[in-house]
Design an enzyme around this catalytic site. Structure first.
Site, PDB file in Angstrom:
ATOM      1  N   ASP A  91       0.862  -1.168   0.000  1.00 22.21           N
ATOM      2  CA  ASP A  91       0.000   0.000   0.000  1.00 22.21           C
ATOM      3  C   ASP A  91       0.912   1.236   0.000  1.00 22.21           C
ATOM      4  O   ASP A  91       2.116   1.148   0.238  1.00 22.21           O
ATOM      5  CB  ASP A  91      -0.961  -0.017   1.194  1.00 22.21           C
TER       6      ASP A  91
HETATM    7  C1  GLC Z   1      -4.217   4.424  -0.299  1.00 19.70           C
HETATM    8  C2  GLC Z   1      -5.124   3.299   0.160  1.00 19.70           C
HETATM    9  C3  GLC Z   1      -5.264   2.204  -0.826  1.00 19.70           C
HETATM   10  C4  GLC Z   1      -5.179   2.783  -2.218  1.00 19.70           C
HETATM   11  C5  GLC Z   1      -3.764   3.283  -2.420  1.00 19.70           C
HETATM   12  C6  GLC Z   1      -3.578   3.945  -3.778  1.00 19.70           C
HETATM   13  O1  GLC Z   1      -3.450   4.890   0.757  1.00 19.70           O
HETATM   14  O2  GLC Z   1      -4.852   2.717   1.423  1.00 19.70           O
HETATM   15  O3  GLC Z   1      -6.502   1.548  -0.565  1.00 19.70           O
HETATM   16  O4  GLC Z   1      -5.492   1.798  -3.179  1.00 19.70           O
HETATM   17  O5  GLC Z   1      -3.367   4.179  -1.398  1.00 19.70           O
HETATM   18  O6  GLC Z   1      -4.368   5.067  -3.881  1.00 19.70           O
END
Ligand code: GLC
Length: 744
Positions: free
Chosen positions: A285
């Site tokens: 993430d």
């Molecule tokens: C964010 C979220 C995740 C998302 C990613 C890209 O922090 O936790 O769910 O897909 O970053 O945007």
């Protein structure tokens, strides 16, 4: 040359001059191996590096002005947050200037729609309609895939039993069984039956794992739980997504029992790539690899990179830890080359599977983008899904449905005219509110010419000003019925939007109490991204409709319900607590040794002295404009042998005056086992449309799997003994009960 001879030549020639078909039939594995052999270590590490475009969706540690050069040099495998044919083509062209011309993967959070905004996932879960949920994801995929996107970071399959956590809006609620079915339906919707078409995108099961159990509902907080709880409640939706063929996983920000998910070999190697034999790839993430430093699990970026690749994180979203350190770590022998090769193989495999090596621009076709994004069918489907997601919580004296010829209707409240709010959090094109139908417009299009519509905002959602009260009261005075639209704002739920209290903010309930003094029927439409607390409205309104955030067609969907053009069929996928003090609160609680048998006697009982244990609204609860009767329960046997199936049937009747859909729910309780078991667990359901007076026989099959749980030794077992069977219209409204035994 004779025709026969030409045909013969043609037949044999395909064995001598293989065409594209043969090349593809070589199999992707071989193509991956051939490419891998040509790659330098730097180019391999480049495939593991993912950058964000300008519209960031996480904290930016350092401004990266070198992106295009890095892409050209082969240091980037994927971009997120770049959307649209024009921008994806332009950046893909840069990637194709790299030595091996490996195309980029373009990814985006297409959580509940791309241009056509569907209800937030928690709202769709309230429909309990798996086909509607699949279709919603399919339309989102079509629109995204027409706009240069290869990969969506959805479905979010985190189970959560804490409405303080803002990201409950992204998931399917508190129940593992329902959440697993919905997760699989969303994967099928996004990916279709096979990747590679330009109406499908790779899906991503996230956030692996147990992110929804963040302590105190505070986003990114630590998670601590028993292995039984992890395996029984939080992992199954991920396994369901994997079994549905989800192309990728995303790990989570939280620690699980002290180990950050992104550095967690138990999760990513032992379970996912080991026991589950998962062949896709794992993306971290946003920055979660680098965040292991803040967790106190890595002393610097290099150690974070080492721990993450070792633990099975294949792609590094935005922490740049891999780009900075992986080459050195491999050269120093601290990271085996095979680990990097395995991660690269997984990623390249998906790029071949999508067909990007054959045509890097196949998802970036301007003509198709225009056609698909403006398909008029999409908003009609969105309206269907939205109205199925609405939950009727109260309807005193059949206040609803309203007549379309009501003389005067006063629409009061801060969410009557709002457009942006209806789209909720995680939308792709926040600026595009013109295509959103608000409640005022929905009602205007619904009522007859004779109806007079009045409107006053009355107050804001968040401010404490009562300056608008007088105008609202004045407006409402001449109405026959008041429709109030209240709730949160769109940005009060979603990522990093935890709340310590989940009441309606501002003066909304105060305004309601003033309006209530007029003595007119008040229909409350409550909107938000999570279960909310609104006791005064709940207790004193004539009718209450929970409308979540329903997306572009929200106003039309709510109007269809308010005026009876759609009979509400939604059921809550999450418990609505009476107060925050009860949280975490879910329907599948444990009995304890001192259960409350009668709310009047809680002496030395597992209870609060200041509130009941029961919720305001239970999991599975939702009313209809008709009523349903449950009768004639039959079990095929009273005792079944191990692995023998039990057939259960009952009659469901529409005992009311209008057609409607009922979600009949099957719950089981394992009465005595080697571990204490929940008082009930959802094991099946049927959503059934019935005409007035119509009856249908509903059948459920109970197999060994539905009787099983993870025992002390983490074995998935069904233990002999007695089971209680409950069938009902809500988890706290059981209509039929039965008993059966599982033999030794
Ligand atoms: C964010 C979220 C995740 C998302 C990613 C890209 O922090 O936790 O769910 O897909 O970053 O945007």
């Amino acid at each position: 040359m004779s025709k026969k001879r030409i045909l013969t030549l043609a037949f044999f020639s395909c064995f001598i001059f293989p065409g594209v078909a043969w090349a593809q039939s070589q199999g992707i594995d071989q193509r991956v191996e051939d490419l891998l052999k040509q790659m330098t270590l730097e180019e391999k590490v480049g495939q593991l590096n993912q950058y964000s475009g300008k519209e960031v969706t996480g904290p930016v540690n350092e401004k990266n002005t070198n992106q295009l050069n890095d892409i050209k040099a082969g240091w980037v495998g994927s971009m997120l947050n770049v959307k649209g044919v024009k921008d994806t083509r332009a950046i893909q062209a840069v990637a194709l200037q790299s030595r091996l011309k490996i195309p980029l993967l373009f990814s985006l959070d297409v959580i509940h729609g791309y241009r056509t905004v569907f209800p937030i996932p928690l709202a769709e879960a309230a429909s309990w309609d798996l086909e509607a949920i699949r279709l919603s994801a399919h339309i989102a995929a079509k629109e995204a895939a027409a706009s240069g996107i290869h990969w969506t970071f959805a479905p979010m399959v985190d189970i959560s039993r804490d409405p303080r956590w803002g990201r409950v809006m992204e998931g399917a609620g508190e129940d593992t069984y329902l959440g697993s079915l919905i997760g699989a339906a969303r994967v099928k919707g996004f990916q279709g039956e096979k990747l590679g078409g330009t109406d499908a995108v790779m899906a991503c099961a996230k956030h692996f794992a147990a992110y929804g159990a963040a302590l105190a509902g505070r986003d990114y907080n630590a998670v601590d739980m028993s292995p039984q709880m992890l395996w029984e409640s939080y992992l199954p939706p991920f396994k369901a997504a994997a079994d549905a063929g989800v192309a990728t996983f995303m790990n989570s920000f939280n620690t699980l029992n002290g180990v950050p998910a992104t550095g967690n070999s138990y999760l990513q190697r032992d379970i996912l790539k080991g026991q589950w034999n998962y062949k896709g790839f794992v993306v971290s993430d946003w920055g979660s690899i680098g965040e292991m430093i803040a967790h106190g699990f890595a002393k610097n970026s290099e150690e974070a990179a080492l721990k993450a690749i070792t633990a099975g994180s294949d792609m590094d979203m935005e922490s740049v830890a891999y780009k900075k350190s992986l080459v050195k770590l491999v050269q120093e022998g601290k990271v085996k080359q095979e680990l990097v090769d395995d991660a690269v193989r997984r990623i390249l495999y998906k790029k071949f599977e999508l067909g990007l090596f054959d045509d890097p621009y196949k998802f970036s076709d301007a003509k198709r983008e225009q056609k698909v994004l403006n398909d008029p069918q999409h908003k009609l489907i969105a309206r269907e899904v939205a109205q199925k997601s609405i939950v009727l919580l109260k309807n005193e004296n059949n206040t609803l449905p309203l007549s379309k010829n009501t003389q005067t209707i006063a629409l009061i409240g801060p969410l009557v005219q709002s457009k942006r709010d209806l789209a909720g959090s995680w939308i792709v094109q926040p600026g595009d509110t013109t295509i959103i139908v608000n409640l005022l417009e929905g009602v205007q299009q619904k009522v007859g010419k004779k109806t007079k519509l009045l409107y006053a905002k009355g107050c804001d959602v968040k401010s404490n000003s009562q300056a608008g009260f007088a105008e609202a009261l004045q407006t409402a005075k001449s109405a026959d019925v008041i429709v109030m639209a209240v709730g949160e704002t769109w940005d009060m739920s979603g990522e990093a939007k935890s709340r310590t209290n989940i009441n309606l903010p501002g003066q909304q309930e105060a305004l309601f109490m003033e309006l209530q003094k007029l003595g007119k029927p008040i229909v409350a439409v409550v909107m938000g991204g999570r279960p909310l607390i609104f006791d005064q409205i709940a207790d004193k309104a004539s009718a209450v409709v929970f409308a979540w955030w329903l997306g572009n067609e929200g106003g039309n969907a709510i109007a269809n319900v308010l005026f009876g053009d759609y009979n509400p069929s939604g059921k809550l996928p999450m418990t609505f607590p009476r107060n925050v003090g009860q949280i975490p609160l879910s329907y599948n609680f444990y009995n304890t040794g001192r259960p409350v048998l009668n709310e009047k006697n809680i002496v030395y009982r597992s209870a609060y002295i200041d509130a009941p244990n029961t919720p305001k609204y239970a999991f599975g609860y939702g009313l209809s404009y008709t009523t349903f009767g449950y009768s004639d329960l039959k079990l095929s046997k009273s005792k079944i042998a191990p692995h023998e199936k039990l057939e259960v049937s009952f009659t469901l009747t529409n005992t009311g005056k209008v057609a409607g859909e009922e979600v009949a729910q099957l719950y089981l309780q394992d009465k005595v086992a080697s571990l204490a078991r929940p008082v009930k667990e959802l094991k099946d359901f049927r959503k059934v449309m019935l005409k007035p007076g119509e009856s249908k026989t509903i059948t459920f099959t109970i197999d060994q799997n539905k009787l099983s749980f993870y025992n002390q030794e983490l074995q998935w077992v069904a233990e002999p003994g007695d089971f209680k069977l409950m069938i009902g219209t809500a988890s706290d409204n059981i209509k039929l009960t039965g008993e059966f035994a599982l033999a030794e």
